[in-house]
Write an enzyme that holds these catalytic residues in place. Sequence first.
Site, PDB file in Angstrom:
ATOM      1  N   GLU A 165      44.874  43.071  55.497  1.00  0.00           N
ATOM      2  CA  GLU A 165      46.329  42.979  55.431  1.00  0.00           C
ATOM      3  C   GLU A 165      46.947  41.920  56.350  1.00  0.00           C
ATOM      4  OE1 GLU A 165      47.999  46.858  55.818  1.00  0.00           O
ATOM      5  OE2 GLU A 165      46.968  47.563  54.045  1.00  0.00           O
ATOM      6  N   GLU A 359      41.794  50.559  49.851  1.00  0.00           N
ATOM      7  CA  GLU A 359      42.461  51.727  50.452  1.00  0.00           C
ATOM      8  C   GLU A 359      43.408  52.351  49.433  1.00  0.00           C
ATOM      9  OE1 GLU A 359      44.609  51.016  54.079  1.00  0.00           O
ATOM     10  OE2 GLU A 359      43.024  49.731  54.872  1.00  0.00           O
TER      11      GLU A 359
END
Length: 432
Positions: A165, A359
């Site tokens: 991220e 995720e």
Amino acid sequence: MEIKFDKDFIFGAATSSYQIEGAWDKDGKGPSIWDVFTHQKGNIRNNDTGDTACAHYEKYREDIGLMKELNLKSYRFSINWPRVFPQGRGGINPKGLEFYDNLVDGLIAAGIEPNITLYHWELPQALHNEGGWESRETIDDFAEYAAFMFEHFRGRVKLWSTFNEPYVVANLGYRMGIFAPGIKDPQKALQVSHHLNVAHAKAVAVFRKKKIQGKIGIVHCMSPVQKMDNTLSCAENAEMVDGMFNKWFLEPSFKGSYPERIMDVIKKEGMELHAEKNDMESIKENRADWLGINYYFRTRVFDTPGGSGGFDWKKSVNIKPVEGALYTEMGWEVYPEGIYEILKDVNKNYKIPELYIAENGAAMKDAVIDENGIVCDDDRLEYIMSHLENCKKAIDEGVPLKGYYYWSLMDNFEWAHGYDPRFGIIRVDYDT
Ligand code: GCO
């Protein structure tokens, strides 16, 4: 309900080092920016820290046993950079490296494929003191760290990713200041986001040069964007959200340039992105083999009179609750269709040979625990099944989805929220 996946589809679970390891200053480990940030009172709910976390550093063998019990095919985790390189570069900490050797060897012995994230936000404080991601020096430090790890685990680790991220690293760490290193400076955030792109490309280039067996990826948080009003300002804000959240990091890799609309807004706001001569070429040339998508919620954009179509798009997002929708303990809408939508969007916009859900998960109340300490987890089971159903739908429509990692293997340190939110399929008793 039964959902059939190919036999080689990977079912896994994910964690990150700072969120579970603890042993923040043990056996020669150097401090990371998260050790420093959580020790500053007021930054984290309840002033929680990752000093002990889930004590995974001591309990990793037992944890591997639990993964085996879960029948996991793969485990996605991150290396705590300053545990191995206390100063970020130069001297190795043998005990730190030994921990990861034991973890990787233990996973392999248990038949669980390691999937290593090189950077899940654990910048060595020593490098931050010299400029951190604002400095191009750190790009080279990261490439050296990556080169060492690729070589050290050659033949044992086949699935790697560079960053988890980058959007969060740049925007929460440098624009909003709510994550480490706690800086609030849009211009710095912009420049950091570019340095992360360059660092990713350099690590991929090293991976290629060393002819490492396996695949190198990158992991982005992504969210399907939906316009809820049909006004110009809604459309402009939606374009900004989609551009910042979903496209900013993928377009340079897969199209060779940053989203035009955002570059226009950047100029209008008097900011400037400094790129060196062959940065964009290097980013385009050294693209990942696989993309990990962290999916949690959709992004509904509304018309907001104050919304300028600039960087304040957050004011226009998810500002009205969805009638009848379930919300998790993070305040995130449960929207399983979104995992299908984002997989289809990505597959339409970029030809990426392999996609993973790196995720997906939910913080649930986990309030009901029976006399054996077992959590009544029906809501989390329902969450997982509904999202897997939508993953299968995308696969059936030709999306090259190769695996799904549940976030998270165990309850853990949820950054600024501390330990309150519980995402784990394994409950952690923080008292012990
Ligand atoms: C992220 C991080 C995880 C979080 C999880 C829940 O996606 O923000 O990768 O470390 O803990 O997503 O917020």
